[in-house]
Motif scaffolding. Sequence first.
Motif, PDB file in Angstrom:
ATOM      1  N   CYS A 215      -8.613   7.414  -0.543  1.00  0.00           N
ATOM      2  CA  CYS A 215      -8.021   8.457   0.297  1.00  0.00           C
ATOM      3  C   CYS A 215      -6.681   7.997   0.847  1.00  0.00           C
ATOM      4  CB  CYS A 215      -8.974   8.813   1.436  1.00  0.00           C
ATOM      5  SG  CYS A 215      -8.325  10.047   2.582  1.00  0.00           S
ATOM      6  N   TYR A 216      -6.627   6.769   1.295  1.00  0.00           N
ATOM      7  CA  TYR A 216      -5.386   6.201   1.826  1.00  0.00           C
ATOM      8  C   TYR A 216      -4.284   6.264   0.768  1.00  0.00           C
ATOM      9  CZ  TYR A 216      -2.318   2.798   4.106  1.00  0.00           C
ATOM     10  OH  TYR A 216      -1.250   2.185   4.697  1.00  0.00           O
ATOM     11  N   GLN A 217      -4.627   5.899  -0.459  1.00  0.00           N
ATOM     12  CA  GLN A 217      -3.651   5.938  -1.547  1.00  0.00           C
ATOM     13  C   GLN A 217      -3.227   7.374  -1.859  1.00  0.00           C
ATOM     14  OE1 GLN A 217      -4.568   3.339  -4.991  1.00  0.00           O
ATOM     15  NE2 GLN A 217      -6.349   2.699  -3.803  1.00  0.00           N
ATOM     16  N   VAL A 218      -4.191   8.293  -1.886  1.00  0.00           N
ATOM     17  CA  VAL A 218      -3.896   9.702  -2.180  1.00  0.00           C
ATOM     18  C   VAL A 218      -2.966  10.289  -1.134  1.00  0.00           C
ATOM     19  CG1 VAL A 218      -4.926  12.013  -2.241  1.00  0.00           C
ATOM     20  CG2 VAL A 218      -5.961  10.143  -3.547  1.00  0.00           C
ATOM     21  N   ILE A 219      -3.218  10.015   0.131  1.00  0.00           N
ATOM     22  CA  ILE A 219      -2.366  10.550   1.199  1.00  0.00           C
ATOM     23  C   ILE A 219      -0.940  10.041   1.047  1.00  0.00           C
ATOM     24  CG2 ILE A 219      -1.932  10.451   3.693  1.00  0.00           C
ATOM     25  CD1 ILE A 219      -5.002  10.612   4.032  1.00  0.00           C
ATOM     26  N   ASN A 220      -0.788   8.780   0.732  1.00  0.00           N
ATOM     27  CA  ASN A 220       0.529   8.190   0.527  1.00  0.00           C
ATOM     28  C   ASN A 220       1.278   8.929  -0.591  1.00  0.00           C
ATOM     29  OD1 ASN A 220       2.668   6.253   0.792  1.00  0.00           O
ATOM     30  ND2 ASN A 220       1.799   5.143  -0.942  1.00  0.00           N
TER      31      ASN A 220
END
Length: 189
Positions: free
Chosen positions: A107-112
């Motif tokens: 999720c952290y990567q997707v948001i970035n």
Amino acid sequence: VVLVDRQYEKHNTTFIGINNTDSALTGTKYLIDKGCQSVGFIGYAESVYTMQQRVVGYKMGLMQHLPSQAAQVLHLKYSKENSYHLIRDFLAEHHPEGLICGTSDLCYQVINVADDMGLAFPEQLKILTYDDNKWLDYLKYPVSVITQPTVEIGCHAVELILQLAANRRVGKRTKTEILYDVQIIDRLN
């Protein structure tokens, strides 16, 4: 031995965790109920038990609640190398309105990536992820979460280990599953 969160097909012990299939099915329905006409899934390789089960649940959710949509699944390696471009290409190709992230790390990567692409949250992309990490409280974007009762699961596993150690039971054991319910923290209202 007590298995926690991950299991494999051939074991003869107790597994404690969540019903990953049902949680992803429920999560897919949740995003559809929030108005998403297309829902994608980003996870790690299906060789990981939890990801395999979550992808199955996601696909079941599509079949039940959005049967006209083909599954849109991106499998990433644990190594973050090239993940940025793979996620960007996935989002650009499929344009999902809703997205399930198989872990909060993903999720952290997707948001970035989505932020760099200029996608508006939640107007253009609604995200549902697993595990309510503290960093989610500091986002300027609403991200809903499938929570797992990790404390209860851990305590139950320790209790079982202590019981097994006290009984020192010898002989054949059978495969047992203890599945806890999950909750969805709705931040998209």
